[in-house]
Design a protein around this motif. Structure first.
Motif, PDB file in Angstrom:
ATOM      1  N   GLN A  82       4.023 -11.331  51.879  1.00 46.46           N
ATOM      2  CA  GLN A  82       5.097 -10.625  52.581  1.00 46.46           C
ATOM      3  C   GLN A  82       4.662  -9.219  52.994  1.00 46.46           C
ATOM      4  O   GLN A  82       4.929  -8.775  54.118  1.00 46.46           O
ATOM      5  CB  GLN A  82       6.338 -10.535  51.691  1.00 46.46           C
ATOM      6  CG  GLN A  82       7.205 -11.777  51.665  1.00 46.46           C
ATOM      7  CD  GLN A  82       8.447 -11.550  50.841  1.00 46.46           C
ATOM      8  OE1 GLN A  82       8.372 -11.188  49.665  1.00 46.46           O
ATOM      9  NE2 GLN A  82       9.591 -11.753  51.447  1.00 46.46           N
ATOM     10  N   TYR A  83       4.020  -8.526  52.083  1.00 47.64           N
ATOM     11  CA  TYR A  83       3.598  -7.149  52.367  1.00 47.64           C
ATOM     12  C   TYR A  83       2.592  -7.103  53.509  1.00 47.64           C
ATOM     13  O   TYR A  83       2.705  -6.274  54.426  1.00 47.64           O
ATOM     14  CB  TYR A  83       2.999  -6.536  51.096  1.00 47.64           C
ATOM     15  CG  TYR A  83       2.424  -5.158  51.286  1.00 47.64           C
ATOM     16  CD1 TYR A  83       3.254  -4.037  51.354  1.00 47.64           C
ATOM     17  CD2 TYR A  83       1.040  -4.973  51.415  1.00 47.64           C
ATOM     18  CE1 TYR A  83       2.716  -2.770  51.546  1.00 47.64           C
ATOM     19  CE2 TYR A  83       0.505  -3.715  51.606  1.00 47.64           C
ATOM     20  CZ  TYR A  83       1.339  -2.611  51.660  1.00 47.64           C
ATOM     21  OH  TYR A  83       0.814  -1.364  51.856  1.00 47.64           O
ATOM     22  N   VAL A  84       1.614  -7.992  53.471  1.00 46.36           N
ATOM     23  CA  VAL A  84       0.580  -8.004  54.511  1.00 46.36           C
ATOM     24  C   VAL A  84       1.186  -8.334  55.868  1.00 46.36           C
ATOM     25  O   VAL A  84       0.882  -7.685  56.887  1.00 46.36           O
ATOM     26  CB  VAL A  84      -0.538  -8.998  54.143  1.00 46.36           C
ATOM     27  CG1 VAL A  84      -1.510  -9.167  55.297  1.00 46.36           C
ATOM     28  CG2 VAL A  84      -1.270  -8.528  52.894  1.00 46.36           C
ATOM     29  N   LEU A  85       2.059  -9.339  55.923  1.00 41.96           N
ATOM     30  CA  LEU A  85       2.696  -9.709  57.193  1.00 41.96           C
ATOM     31  C   LEU A  85       3.547  -8.574  57.735  1.00 41.96           C
ATOM     32  O   LEU A  85       3.573  -8.315  58.943  1.00 41.96           O
ATOM     33  CB  LEU A  85       3.538 -10.971  57.006  1.00 41.96           C
ATOM     34  CG  LEU A  85       2.783 -12.278  56.732  1.00 41.96           C
ATOM     35  CD1 LEU A  85       3.763 -13.434  56.540  1.00 41.96           C
ATOM     36  CD2 LEU A  85       1.800 -12.594  57.852  1.00 41.96           C
ATOM     37  N   THR A  86       4.256  -7.895  56.843  1.00 48.31           N
ATOM     38  CA  THR A  86       5.102  -6.782  57.280  1.00 48.31           C
ATOM     39  C   THR A  86       4.268  -5.630  57.813  1.00 48.31           C
ATOM     40  O   THR A  86       4.627  -4.992  58.817  1.00 48.31           O
ATOM     41  CB  THR A  86       5.979  -6.297  56.110  1.00 48.31           C
ATOM     42  OG1 THR A  86       6.743  -7.399  55.596  1.00 48.31           O
ATOM     43  CG2 THR A  86       6.938  -5.203  56.561  1.00 48.31           C
ATOM     44  N   GLN A  87       3.152  -5.343  57.146  1.00 43.09           N
ATOM     45  CA  GLN A  87       2.300  -4.248  57.598  1.00 43.09           C
ATOM     46  C   GLN A  87       1.656  -4.551  58.947  1.00 43.09           C
ATOM     47  O   GLN A  87       1.490  -3.653  59.778  1.00 43.09           O
ATOM     48  CB  GLN A  87       1.208  -3.980  56.555  1.00 43.09           C
ATOM     49  CG  GLN A  87       1.722  -3.376  55.261  1.00 43.09           C
ATOM     50  CD  GLN A  87       2.309  -1.998  55.468  1.00 43.09           C
ATOM     51  OE1 GLN A  87       1.721  -1.147  56.129  1.00 43.09           O
ATOM     52  NE2 GLN A  87       3.476  -1.764  54.891  1.00 43.09           N
ATOM     53  N   ASN A  88       1.297  -5.789  59.182  1.00 45.12           N
ATOM     54  CA  ASN A  88       0.637  -6.155  60.430  1.00 45.12           C
ATOM     55  C   ASN A  88       1.611  -6.228  61.604  1.00 45.12           C
ATOM     56  O   ASN A  88       1.302  -5.763  62.703  1.00 45.12           O
ATOM     57  CB  ASN A  88      -0.087  -7.493  60.272  1.00 45.12           C
ATOM     58  CG  ASN A  88      -1.278  -7.389  59.342  1.00 45.12           C
ATOM     59  OD1 ASN A  88      -1.823  -6.306  59.131  1.00 45.12           O
ATOM     60  ND2 ASN A  88      -1.672  -8.511  58.759  1.00 45.12           N
ATOM     61  N   ASN A  89       2.771  -6.823  61.365  1.00 44.89           N
ATOM     62  CA  ASN A  89       3.743  -6.995  62.451  1.00 44.89           C
ATOM     63  C   ASN A  89       5.115  -7.272  61.848  1.00 44.89           C
ATOM     64  O   ASN A  89       5.335  -8.335  61.275  1.00 44.89           O
ATOM     65  CB  ASN A  89       3.316  -8.145  63.361  1.00 44.89           C
ATOM     66  CG  ASN A  89       4.273  -8.347  64.531  1.00 44.89           C
ATOM     67  OD1 ASN A  89       5.140  -7.501  64.799  1.00 44.89           O
ATOM     68  ND2 ASN A  89       4.120  -9.457  65.234  1.00 44.89           N
ATOM     69  N   THR A  90       6.011  -6.316  61.981  1.00 41.90           N
ATOM     70  CA  THR A  90       7.347  -6.476  61.395  1.00 41.90           C
ATOM     71  C   THR A  90       8.177  -7.535  62.111  1.00 41.90           C
ATOM     72  O   THR A  90       9.183  -7.993  61.571  1.00 41.90           O
ATOM     73  CB  THR A  90       8.109  -5.144  61.437  1.00 41.90           C
ATOM     74  OG1 THR A  90       8.167  -4.669  62.801  1.00 41.90           O
ATOM     75  CG2 THR A  90       7.438  -4.096  60.565  1.00 41.90           C
ATOM     76  N   GLU A  91       7.748  -7.940  63.311  1.00 41.08           N
ATOM     77  CA  GLU A  91       8.465  -8.962  64.064  1.00 41.08           C
ATOM     78  C   GLU A  91       7.787 -10.323  63.982  1.00 41.08           C
ATOM     79  O   GLU A  91       8.091 -11.223  64.767  1.00 41.08           O
ATOM     80  CB  GLU A  91       8.595  -8.534  65.527  1.00 41.08           C
ATOM     81  CG  GLU A  91       9.416  -7.256  65.714  1.00 41.08           C
ATOM     82  CD  GLU A  91       9.565  -6.885  67.174  1.00 41.08           C
ATOM     83  OE1 GLU A  91       8.989  -7.610  68.019  1.00 41.08           O
ATOM     84  OE2 GLU A  91      10.236  -5.884  67.476  1.00 41.08           O
ATOM     85  N   ASP A  92       6.884 -10.465  63.050  1.00 39.21           N
ATOM     86  CA  ASP A  92       6.198 -11.747  62.869  1.00 39.21           C
ATOM     87  C   ASP A  92       7.221 -12.811  62.481  1.00 39.21           C
ATOM     88  O   ASP A  92       7.932 -12.664  61.472  1.00 39.21           O
ATOM     89  CB  ASP A  92       5.144 -11.607  61.764  1.00 39.21           C
ATOM     90  CG  ASP A  92       4.181 -12.786  61.726  1.00 39.21           C
ATOM     91  OD1 ASP A  92       4.605 -13.912  62.063  1.00 39.21           O
ATOM     92  OD2 ASP A  92       3.009 -12.589  61.364  1.00 39.21           O
TER      93      ASP A  92
END
Length: 420
Positions: A245-255
């Protein structure tokens, strides 16, 4: 006569002798038999009462619980989202549409609400009865789909599946007809791919945890090792999911993968997204699992005497345990696939049911299932009123945690501080 046949005959005679001794002891004490008969009759009435409560709660939830009625309580300070007149109109429309739907008509809004609540109820029943079976077969009051790592294994598989999906969001509006056409164009295997992957993850976790316990116990199930391994595994998977979750949020909050992952962890029931096919699959799997577990209640009572005693009474302990673990794992996987994670329910509801009907698994398993269905309906009503159906797991943890404290404090006082 062959020596093996003589040994088998002796074992069979010994088993019959033990059973006959117990029957003779009961027949010589008519007061005990009368007391047992009264308890069975009382427990049957309690099961009927719980069934009526669950059915009534389902009807009330579908007809009288509007979405977001209390959503402003923690917002601008106003008490209700709807006025009395608008709420009355909603209830009247709901009841009219429900009656029309039951009589053979079509009502898309009530159909979606009804399907969602039925799946909510089935999820609670599946997890609660699985918890009671796990606690009985492993003879451990802490056992549940969560503590044994079953749910965590499915979560890990679902998380990997989410990571492997496309990161490109749809650029056009997808209508209901588009979804139906896309669904009809898929094969049965592809429609059930998510469920099959989660089921594989659940079974992989079971094999891992039970294998560790067998290795430590030298061929026998070691309950403390089983619980510790399950909790450590669950903790590792929780940390892994949080990291994703943290990695996805850091890369793109609209993923778009974040939405799927949050729904999985939050225990979201997607109101309006369930179809008759989802209800048919989940209803069939849960109903089959409940029937199997209910039918094995008498044999489960033998497990409370210990494995050696159960074997002497003619029970194949290994085969019995394998069947129950397989059934409970399938029930946990189907709930996780359609509803996401639901914390503590499988652990807490069997303890509540035990306070109501006692330890007899012929009544404990049905009571656990009914208590699970009632609890999930009530908790989902709270989420529905607050407009926070995507936080079902959060509210389940709070409610079950409160009940846990009350019951354990009462148990400790009753046993004068002795937990044995």
């Amino acid at each position: 006569m062959p020596r093996g046949a003589d040994s088998h005959s002796g074992n069979h005679t010994g088993q019959q002798g033990k059973v006959q001794i117990r029957l003779d002891q009961m027949s010589q004490d008519p007061q005990k038999m009368h007391g047992a008969s009264r308890r069975m009759s009382s427990n049957a009435r309690k099961l009927v009462f719980l069934t009526a409560v669950m059915a009534a709660l389902l009807v009330v939830s579908v007809c009288f619980v509007p979405f977001g009625l209390l959503s402003n309580l923690f917002g601008d300070g106003s008490s209700f989202l709807y006025t009395a007149a608008s709420y009355r109109d909603i209830v009247i429309a709901r009841i009219g549409e429900l009656l029309g739907f039951v009589s053979g008509g079509e009502s898309q809004s009530v159909q979606f609400v009804l399907y969602t609540y039925l799946i909510v109820m089935l999820a609670g029943m599946a997890l609660a009865v699985s918890g009671s079976a796990y606690q009985g077969v492993f003879q451990n009051p802490l056992a549940s789909p969560t503590t044994l790592g079953v749910e965590s294994g499915g979560t890990m598989a679902a998380t990997i599946l989410v990571l492997c999906t496309s990161t490109t969001a749809a650029t056009r509006v997808i209508t209901a007809n588009d979804l139906v056409a896309q669904w009809l164009g898929q094969s049965i295997f592809y429609r059930s791919l998510r469920q099959l992957i989660i089921l594989a993850g659940c079974f992989a976790a079971v094999f891992l945890i039970v294998g560790i316990s067998l290795a430590v116990g030298r061929g026998k199930i070691n309950s403390p090792t089983l619980m510790v391994s399950g909790m450590v595994f669950s903790t590792l998977i929780a940390q892994f999911t949080s990291l994703v979750q943290y990695v996805l949020t850091q890369n793109n909050t609209e993923d778009p993968r974040l939405t799927s992952l949050n729904s999985l962890i939050g225990g979201a029931f997607m109101a309006g997204s369930y179809t008759w096919y989802d209800l048919l699959i989940m209803g069939g799997v849960v109903s089959g699992g409940l029937i199997i577990i209910f039918s094995l209640g008498g044999r489960m009572n033998l497990m409370t005497l210990g494995e050696d005693e159960a074997r002497s009474m003619g029970l194949n302990v290994k085969a019995f345990r394998n069947v129950l673990v397989a059934v409970c794992t399938i029930l946990t996987a189907i709930v996780l696939a359609y509803c996401g994670q639901i914390a503590m329910l499988g652990f807490m509801m069997p303890h509540l049911a035990r306070f109501i009907v006692g330890p007899d698994f012929r009544y404990l398993a049905p009571a656990s299932a009914l208590m699970g269905g009632i609890s999930t309906l009530l908790i989902y009503d709270i989420c529905y009123l607050l407009g926070a159906t995507n936080r079902f797991n959060f509210y389940t943890s709070i409610v079950c945690g409160i009940f846990s404290l009350i019951i354990f404090v009462r148990y400790r006082r009753a046993r004068h501080g002795d937990w044995a």
